[in-house]
Design an enzyme around this catalytic site. Structure first.
Site, PDB file in Angstrom:
ATOM      1  N   GLU A 119       0.837  -1.213   0.000  1.00 11.10           N
ATOM      2  CA  GLU A 119       0.000   0.000   0.000  1.00 11.10           C
ATOM      3  C   GLU A 119       0.866   1.255   0.000  1.00 11.10           C
ATOM      4  O   GLU A 119       0.577   2.230  -0.686  1.00 11.10           O
ATOM      5  CB  GLU A 119      -0.906   0.021   1.240  1.00 11.10           C
ATOM      6  CG  GLU A 119      -2.015  -0.976   1.222  1.00 11.10           C
ATOM      7  CD  GLU A 119      -2.987  -0.737   0.092  1.00 11.10           C
ATOM      8  OE1 GLU A 119      -2.680  -1.168  -1.033  1.00 11.10           O
ATOM      9  OE2 GLU A 119      -4.040  -0.141   0.314  1.00 11.10           O
ATOM     10  N   THR A 149      -5.641   7.350  -5.184  1.00 11.31           N
ATOM     11  CA  THR A 149      -5.639   7.466  -3.720  1.00 11.31           C
ATOM     12  C   THR A 149      -4.587   8.463  -3.239  1.00 11.31           C
ATOM     13  O   THR A 149      -4.831   9.248  -2.327  1.00 11.31           O
ATOM     14  CB  THR A 149      -5.391   6.073  -3.094  1.00 11.31           C
ATOM     15  OG1 THR A 149      -6.455   5.231  -3.476  1.00 11.31           O
ATOM     16  CG2 THR A 149      -5.325   6.136  -1.577  1.00 11.31           C
TER      17      THR A 149
END
Ligand code: HSE
Length: 329
Positions: free
Chosen positions: A150, A203
């Site tokens: 991530e 994101t």
């Protein structure tokens, strides 16, 4: 449970890294934040999700031979791909850098959708290597490696997508340091209607626009709602869940990146949704409903609305996926 990378031990049963043994793994999409729980709440859904086919090879090191479904957007270079990088961290941690691997990644969900696309790939990869090495450790031990993926994908190692993708179900990240992840109960029969409007919201950028400071009054409102949502999950109180799913911190900013966000909310709530909000960092939105039929009708109506403003979309209806990753073959 608490997880620290250094606590991870070598697997007890180890298969020889030869002979082309392989495994095919699915890992699910996830809805992070769950409206009020920025970076601390998430749940897994049954579809969509990503698939990884991983084979042991005779040459130490990782290759990525194929990526499908990404329109050429993801790197085949194992030093730059989140799946191989997180798997490499795992191999180093368990002392198995002698292992040779080939990875095929099959993207079965949109990238940059707010549905945990990178998490689904990374978790599928980590679950595949765990399976190939017969590592019978608790899957939660893979979480720090998934968080590295991530971090690479969007500049921040949040766990609210990877934890539910890995563990299944509804998950609370009580603390990041030390990592403390708690699986929450949820009412059976809660349906999730998901709509992905086909606009790009990376994101990394959706995190940069969020306010970095908040005032005490807003904080009190927000943590009241998070506590209300968690209580509602334990108490199986659908109305409490619905009225707690309000976000005054992040949604007001991020909703600007989503076409007709408030109109979509009005439509969904008018059709009987118990709650509506942004999935992860968007642009996907989701609604909880008490039954499958309402969830289907809401996704269809929202898709029609997006079509009317010339925006394509993908729609999904799912219950909460308690299983997490699964071996397909
Ligand atoms: N909690 C993360 C965020 C999830 O909102 O940025 C990203 O999908």
């Amino acid at each position: 449970m608490e997880n620290k990378e250094q606590e991870i031990k070598a697997p007890t049963i180890i298969a020889p890294p030869s002979g082309g043994r392989g495994v095919h793994v699915f890992a699910p999409a996830t809805v992070a934040n769950v409206v009020c729980g920025f970076d601390v709440l998430g749940f897994a859904v049954n579809e969509p999700g990503d698939e990884v086919i991983m084979r042991l090879t005779n040459k130490p090191g990782i290759t990525i031979s194929k990526i499908t479904g990404d329109d050429g957007r993801l790197p085949l270079d194992p030093a730059k791909n989140t799946v191989s990088v997180s798997v490499q961290h795992y191999l180093q941690s368990v002392g198995r850098t002698d292992v040779g691997l080939d990875i095929e990644l099959h993207k079965k969900m949109p990238i940059g959708s707010g549905l945990g696309s990178s998490s689904a790939s990374t978790v599928a990869g980590l679950y595949a290597i765990k399976t190939l090495l017969d590592d019978d450790a608790d899957p939660a031990k893979l979480l720090p490696f998934a968080m590295k993926g991530e971090e690479m994908a969007c500049g921040h190692g949040h766990a609210d997508n990877v934890a539910p993708a890995l563990l299944g179900g509804f998950v609370l990240i009580r603390s990041y340091d030390p990592l403390d992840v708690i699986r929450l109960p949820h009412p059976a029969g809660l349906y999730c209607a998901i709509v992905f409007p086909d606009v790009d919201v990376p994101t990394r950028e959706a995190r940069q626009i969020i306010r970095q400071k908040i005032n005490m009054k807003d904080a009190v409102t927000q943590w009241g709602n998070i506590a209300g949502l968690v209580s509602g999950l334990f108490m199986q109180d659908i109305d409490l869940i619905g009225r707690s799913m309000k976000d005054i911190l992040v949604e007001p900013v991020r909703s600007m990146l989503i076409p007709d966000f408030y109109k979509m909310r009005e439509i969904a709530m008018g059709m009987g949704a118990i709650s509506f909000g942004i999935s992860g960092s968007g642009p996907s939105v989701f609604a909880f409903t008490k039954d499958e039929e309402t969830a289907k009708l809401i996704t269809q109506k929202l898709q029609q609305h997006l079509t009317s403003i010339k925006i394509g979309s993908n729609i999904y209806v799912s219950t909460i996926n308690d299983a997490g990753p699964k071996v397909l073959g």
